[in-house]
Design a protein around this motif. Structure first.
Motif, PDB file in Angstrom:
ATOM      1  N   GLY A 181       0.791  -1.224   0.000  1.00  0.00           N
ATOM      2  CA  GLY A 181       0.000   0.000   0.000  1.00  0.00           C
ATOM      3  C   GLY A 181       0.824   1.274   0.000  1.00  0.00           C
ATOM      4  N   ARG A 182       2.145   1.152  -0.095  1.00  0.00           N
ATOM      5  CA  ARG A 182       3.022   2.325  -0.034  1.00  0.00           C
ATOM      6  C   ARG A 182       3.141   3.038  -1.367  1.00  0.00           C
ATOM      7  NH1 ARG A 182       9.437   2.467   1.504  1.00  0.00           N
ATOM      8  NH2 ARG A 182       9.639   4.705   1.220  1.00  0.00           N
ATOM      9  N   TRP A 183       3.047   2.304  -2.478  1.00  0.00           N
ATOM     10  CA  TRP A 183       3.319   2.847  -3.803  1.00  0.00           C
ATOM     11  C   TRP A 183       2.102   2.758  -4.706  1.00  0.00           C
ATOM     12  CZ3 TRP A 183       7.888   5.162  -3.741  1.00  0.00           C
ATOM     13  CH2 TRP A 183       8.857   4.702  -2.859  1.00  0.00           C
ATOM     14  N   LEU A 184       1.978   3.745  -5.571  1.00  0.00           N
ATOM     15  CA  LEU A 184       0.963   3.744  -6.613  1.00  0.00           C
ATOM     16  C   LEU A 184       1.700   3.836  -7.944  1.00  0.00           C
ATOM     17  CD1 LEU A 184      -2.052   3.909  -7.398  1.00  0.00           C
ATOM     18  CD2 LEU A 184      -1.806   6.387  -7.310  1.00  0.00           C
ATOM     19  N   VAL A 185       1.453   2.893  -8.831  1.00  0.00           N
ATOM     20  CA  VAL A 185       2.139   2.844 -10.123  1.00  0.00           C
ATOM     21  C   VAL A 185       1.122   3.117 -11.217  1.00  0.00           C
ATOM     22  CG1 VAL A 185       3.484   1.405 -11.701  1.00  0.00           C
ATOM     23  CG2 VAL A 185       3.765   1.135  -9.223  1.00  0.00           C
ATOM     24  N   THR A 186       1.495   4.005 -12.153  1.00  0.00           N
ATOM     25  CA  THR A 186       0.650   4.253 -13.320  1.00  0.00           C
ATOM     26  C   THR A 186       1.460   3.949 -14.565  1.00  0.00           C
ATOM     27  OG1 THR A 186       1.255   6.595 -13.477  1.00  0.00           O
ATOM     28  CG2 THR A 186      -0.695   6.038 -12.163  1.00  0.00           C
ATOM     29  N   ALA A 187       0.788   3.422 -15.556  1.00  0.00           N
ATOM     30  CA  ALA A 187       1.444   3.084 -16.817  1.00  0.00           C
ATOM     31  C   ALA A 187       0.663   3.709 -17.960  1.00  0.00           C
ATOM     32  CB  ALA A 187       1.505   1.568 -17.001  1.00  0.00           C
ATOM     33  N   GLY A 188       1.358   4.381 -18.819  1.00  0.00           N
ATOM     34  CA  GLY A 188       0.775   5.023 -19.992  1.00  0.00           C
ATOM     35  C   GLY A 188       1.900   5.363 -20.935  1.00  0.00           C
ATOM     36  N   TRP A 189       1.952   6.645 -21.367  1.00  0.00           N
ATOM     37  CA  TRP A 189       3.086   7.067 -22.180  1.00  0.00           C
ATOM     38  C   TRP A 189       4.365   6.979 -21.358  1.00  0.00           C
ATOM     39  CZ3 TRP A 189      -0.082  11.718 -24.173  1.00  0.00           C
ATOM     40  CH2 TRP A 189      -0.818  11.317 -25.293  1.00  0.00           C
ATOM     41  N   LYS A 190       4.214   7.141 -20.042  1.00  0.00           N
ATOM     42  CA  LYS A 190       5.349   7.044 -19.123  1.00  0.00           C
ATOM     43  C   LYS A 190       4.945   6.139 -17.961  1.00  0.00           C
ATOM     44  CE  LYS A 190       6.831  11.743 -20.125  1.00  0.00           C
ATOM     45  NZ  LYS A 190       6.980  13.088 -19.594  1.00  0.00           N
ATOM     46  N   LEU A 191       5.936   5.529 -17.360  1.00  0.00           N
ATOM     47  CA  LEU A 191       5.723   4.745 -16.155  1.00  0.00           C
ATOM     48  C   LEU A 191       6.029   5.658 -14.979  1.00  0.00           C
ATOM     49  CD1 LEU A 191       5.158   1.928 -14.927  1.00  0.00           C
ATOM     50  CD2 LEU A 191       7.622   1.554 -14.970  1.00  0.00           C
ATOM     51  N   LYS A 192       5.065   5.808 -14.061  1.00  0.00           N
ATOM     52  CA  LYS A 192       5.255   6.671 -12.897  1.00  0.00           C
ATOM     53  C   LYS A 192       5.006   5.862 -11.633  1.00  0.00           C
ATOM     54  CE  LYS A 192       3.991  11.025 -15.089  1.00  0.00           C
ATOM     55  NZ  LYS A 192       3.159  12.230 -14.980  1.00  0.00           N
ATOM     56  N   VAL A 193       5.851   6.112 -10.642  1.00  0.00           N
ATOM     57  CA  VAL A 193       5.711   5.470  -9.341  1.00  0.00           C
ATOM     58  C   VAL A 193       5.614   6.587  -8.309  1.00  0.00           C
ATOM     59  CG1 VAL A 193       6.750   3.927  -7.662  1.00  0.00           C
ATOM     60  CG2 VAL A 193       7.082   3.501 -10.104  1.00  0.00           C
ATOM     61  N   GLY A 194       4.520   6.589  -7.551  1.00  0.00           N
ATOM     62  CA  GLY A 194       4.327   7.614  -6.541  1.00  0.00           C
ATOM     63  C   GLY A 194       4.228   7.007  -5.156  1.00  0.00           C
ATOM     64  N   GLU A 195       4.844   7.678  -4.194  1.00  0.00           N
ATOM     65  CA  GLU A 195       4.722   7.248  -2.810  1.00  0.00           C
ATOM     66  C   GLU A 195       3.432   7.850  -2.255  1.00  0.00           C
ATOM     67  OE1 GLU A 195       7.593   6.647   1.028  1.00  0.00           O
ATOM     68  OE2 GLU A 195       8.028   8.299  -0.326  1.00  0.00           O
ATOM     69  N   VAL A 196       2.510   7.003  -1.819  1.00  0.00           N
ATOM     70  CA  VAL A 196       1.175   7.442  -1.409  1.00  0.00           C
ATOM     71  C   VAL A 196       1.243   8.437  -0.267  1.00  0.00           C
ATOM     72  CG1 VAL A 196      -1.036   6.668  -0.488  1.00  0.00           C
ATOM     73  CG2 VAL A 196       0.097   5.313  -2.256  1.00  0.00           C
ATOM     74  N   GLU A 197       2.049   8.176   0.734  1.00  0.00           N
ATOM     75  CA  GLU A 197       2.085   9.026   1.930  1.00  0.00           C
ATOM     76  C   GLU A 197       2.655  10.405   1.657  1.00  0.00           C
ATOM     77  OE1 GLU A 197       4.284   8.824   6.184  1.00  0.00           O
ATOM     78  OE2 GLU A 197       3.164   7.036   5.607  1.00  0.00           O
ATOM     79  N   THR A 198       3.736  10.490   0.861  1.00  0.00           N
ATOM     80  CA  THR A 198       4.402  11.773   0.642  1.00  0.00           C
ATOM     81  C   THR A 198       3.975  12.477  -0.644  1.00  0.00           C
ATOM     82  OG1 THR A 198       6.254  10.804  -0.575  1.00  0.00           O
ATOM     83  CG2 THR A 198       6.458  10.939   1.850  1.00  0.00           C
ATOM     84  N   GLY A 199       3.465  11.708  -1.616  1.00  0.00           N
ATOM     85  CA  GLY A 199       3.096  12.280  -2.899  1.00  0.00           C
ATOM     86  C   GLY A 199       4.274  12.437  -3.854  1.00  0.00           C
ATOM     87  N   ILE A 200       5.457  12.006  -3.448  1.00  0.00           N
ATOM     88  CA  ILE A 200       6.632  12.087  -4.313  1.00  0.00           C
ATOM     89  C   ILE A 200       6.474  11.115  -5.464  1.00  0.00           C
ATOM     90  CG2 ILE A 200       9.130  11.707  -4.463  1.00  0.00           C
ATOM     91  CD1 ILE A 200       9.267  12.553  -1.486  1.00  0.00           C
ATOM     92  N   VAL A 201       6.674  11.624  -6.695  1.00  0.00           N
ATOM     93  CA  VAL A 201       6.480  10.815  -7.905  1.00  0.00           C
ATOM     94  C   VAL A 201       7.788  10.736  -8.670  1.00  0.00           C
ATOM     95  CG1 VAL A 201       5.245  10.641 -10.096  1.00  0.00           C
ATOM     96  CG2 VAL A 201       4.065  11.493  -8.072  1.00  0.00           C
ATOM     97  N   ARG A 202       8.105   9.549  -9.162  1.00  0.00           N
ATOM     98  CA  ARG A 202       9.260   9.346 -10.027  1.00  0.00           C
ATOM     99  C   ARG A 202       8.768   8.838 -11.381  1.00  0.00           C
ATOM    100  NH1 ARG A 202      14.039   7.144  -6.150  1.00  0.00           N
ATOM    101  NH2 ARG A 202      13.548   8.559  -4.461  1.00  0.00           N
ATOM    102  N   THR A 203       9.348   9.388 -12.432  1.00  0.00           N
ATOM    103  CA  THR A 203       8.962   9.013 -13.789  1.00  0.00           C
ATOM    104  C   THR A 203      10.086   8.235 -14.432  1.00  0.00           C
ATOM    105  OG1 THR A 203       7.642  11.031 -13.961  1.00  0.00           O
ATOM    106  CG2 THR A 203       8.205   9.920 -16.023  1.00  0.00           C
ATOM    107  N   PHE A 204       9.721   7.142 -15.129  1.00  0.00           N
ATOM    108  CA  PHE A 204      10.706   6.295 -15.798  1.00  0.00           C
ATOM    109  C   PHE A 204      10.422   6.258 -17.292  1.00  0.00           C
ATOM    110  CE2 PHE A 204      10.248   4.819 -11.477  1.00  0.00           C
ATOM    111  CZ  PHE A 204      11.557   4.741 -11.056  1.00  0.00           C
TER     112      PHE A 204
END
Length: 116
Positions: A93-116
């Motif tokens: 439950g710590r991470w939220l991952v989205t996949a589309g044109w870019k792969l993004k991983v966000g930390e749910v608690e802090t809102g920090i997002v990393r794009t790959f």
């Protein structure tokens, strides 16, 4: 060999699941048809539950990802994303991952997002 299958009547085709709540929030996705008419569809194409079962996230063609409180039946937050195919919550439950044109991983608690 004789078949043992039977025909079910229309009465037996009742849904066995009943919704316990309907979550409202995603906006209609508008489509312009060749005949000049405009149609709006509320099309949620991806959902994922948090491990505790108290929250979930959804992705829709209205270009939003929404996090929901399932105990209250209300939206917690919405984030606009231009193009997303899928959304998934990590098993802890710590991470939220989205996949589309870019792969993004966000930390749910802090809102920090990393794009790959």
């Amino acid at each position: 060999m004789t078949s043992s299958s039977t025909q079910h009547s229309a009465i037996e085709n009742k849904p066995i699941l009943k919704p316990v709540m309907i979550l409202e929030g995603h906006e209609p996705w508008h489509v312009d048809l060749l005949d000049g008419k405009h149609h709006g569809y509320k099309w949620v194409s991806s959902i994922s539950y948090f491990p505790n079962g108290k929250q979930m996230v959804s992705r829709s063609h209205d270009k939003t990802i929404r996090r929901w409180d399932l105990q209250e039946g209300k939206e917690i937050e919405a984030v606009y994303e231009d193009y997303i195919d899928a959304v998934e919550v990590s098993t802890d439950g710590r991470w939220l991952v989205t996949a589309g044109w870019k792969l993004k991983v966000g930390e749910v608690e802090t809102g920090i997002v990393r794009t790959f």
